[in-house]
Scaffold this motif. Sequence first.
Motif, short mmCIF file in Angstrom:
data_model
loop_
_atom_site.label_atom_id
_atom_site.label_comp_id
_atom_site.label_asym_id
_atom_site.label_seq_id
_atom_site.Cartn_x
_atom_site.Cartn_y
_atom_site.Cartn_z
N THR A 1 -23.15 -7.91 19.74
CA THR A 1 -23.59 -8.25 18.38
C THR A 1 -25.12 -8.32 18.32
O THR A 1 -25.75 -7.84 17.37
CB THR A 1 -22.97 -9.58 17.94
OG1 THR A 1 -21.55 -9.50 18.00
CG2 THR A 1 -23.39 -9.93 16.52
N ALA A 2 -25.72 -8.94 19.35
CA ALA A 2 -27.18 -9.05 19.39
C ALA A 2 -27.83 -7.67 19.49
O ALA A 2 -28.84 -7.39 18.82
CB ALA A 2 -27.60 -9.92 20.56
N LEU B 1 -26.53 -4.84 18.44
CA LEU B 1 -26.35 -4.17 17.16
C LEU B 1 -27.35 -4.68 16.13
O LEU B 1 -27.96 -3.89 15.38
CB LEU B 1 -24.92 -4.39 16.67
CG LEU B 1 -24.56 -3.75 15.31
CD1 LEU B 1 -24.75 -2.24 15.37
CD2 LEU B 1 -23.15 -4.10 14.91
N ALA B 2 -27.55 -6.01 16.10
CA ALA B 2 -28.53 -6.58 15.16
C ALA B 2 -29.93 -6.09 15.48
O ALA B 2 -30.72 -5.79 14.57
CB ALA B 2 -28.47 -8.11 15.22
N LEU B 3 -30.27 -6.00 16.77
CA LEU B 3 -31.59 -5.50 17.16
C LEU B 3 -31.78 -4.05 16.74
O LEU B 3 -32.85 -3.66 16.26
CB LEU B 3 -31.76 -5.64 18.68
CG LEU B 3 -33.10 -5.14 19.26
CD1 LEU B 3 -34.26 -5.92 18.67
CD2 LEU B 3 -33.08 -5.25 20.78
N VAL C 1 -30.25 -2.48 14.24
CA VAL C 1 -30.41 -2.43 12.78
C VAL C 1 -31.81 -2.86 12.38
O VAL C 1 -32.45 -2.25 11.50
CB VAL C 1 -29.34 -3.34 12.11
CG1 VAL C 1 -29.63 -3.46 10.61
CG2 VAL C 1 -27.95 -2.77 12.33
N ARG C 2 -32.34 -3.89 13.05
CA ARG C 2 -33.70 -4.35 12.74
C ARG C 2 -34.73 -3.27 13.05
O ARG C 2 -35.67 -3.06 12.28
CB ARG C 2 -34.00 -5.61 13.55
CG ARG C 2 -35.39 -6.19 13.28
CD ARG C 2 -35.63 -7.44 14.10
NE ARG C 2 -36.97 -7.95 13.89
CZ ARG C 2 -37.48 -9.01 14.50
NH1 ARG C 2 -36.72 -9.67 15.38
NH2 ARG C 2 -38.70 -9.41 14.27
#
Length: 268
Positions: free
Chosen positions: A35-36, A38-40, A42-43
């Motif tokens: 999840t981390a 994926l969030a990175l 996207v950012r």
Amino acid sequence: MTSRDDDIHLLFDPPGPRARRRIRVATAVSVLVLTALLALAVRQFASHGQLDHDQWWMFAQWPVLRFLLGSLGHTLLATAVAAALAFPLGGLLALGRLSGSKLVRALARTYVELFRSVPLLLLLYVFLFGLPGVGLTFPVFWQLVIPIVLGNAAVVAEIFRAGILNLPRGQTEAAYSLGMTHGQAMRHVVVPQVLRALAPALVSQLVRLLKDSTLGYVVSYLELLHQAKVLGEYYHAVLSTYLVAAAAFIAVNAALSRTASWLEARRS
């Protein structure tokens, strides 16, 4: 409990409370890490403008979707034709490797060892540059499909051969006791049972065929990845176009994997 479950428990002890707790912790940590990441990602996409409207608006236009769907159709066509040729050829090679003739066994083994060793990209270059030099030319479609067939038939042959050797000898002996010849026993008894047992593995092999088709760019075949590159360069949105193409490949591969799992469940 079935005999299959008994065999599994002979090989693996069921996890105890501490092991199950470690498995749950490891699963939770893995989910958090993914999840981390994926969030990175996207950012990073957002900070570099990859999520802006001008990178994605074209995928809401029917001409663009039709362009991509058409290239996906070309990819699936090459995969289907390659499978329709590679699977029967692989079966014949497997029977050749198990033949009573030393010459047939030697020829089949030579083919399998040769084409399992030669990279597919090299085969494509042979059909693109080598054969035209000696007067043999093929349409673009077959410049892609024939090398895929040659390489995958060798792999399928080993899958079939392992399936045949794994079949209980009593099946063949029963066929011989009924007066069948070796060829009749293979055709009427052995091969049908092997096909049922290997159906999940053969469906999974389609995933490899699908991935092999992405090398169509070498011969300028208009498959999905090649056309995504063209579309991305035209709209100056290469990354977003490749992501859409990747999503299409993932969807097709997921469908094939689910089919293989369904066949495995039906067989067990």
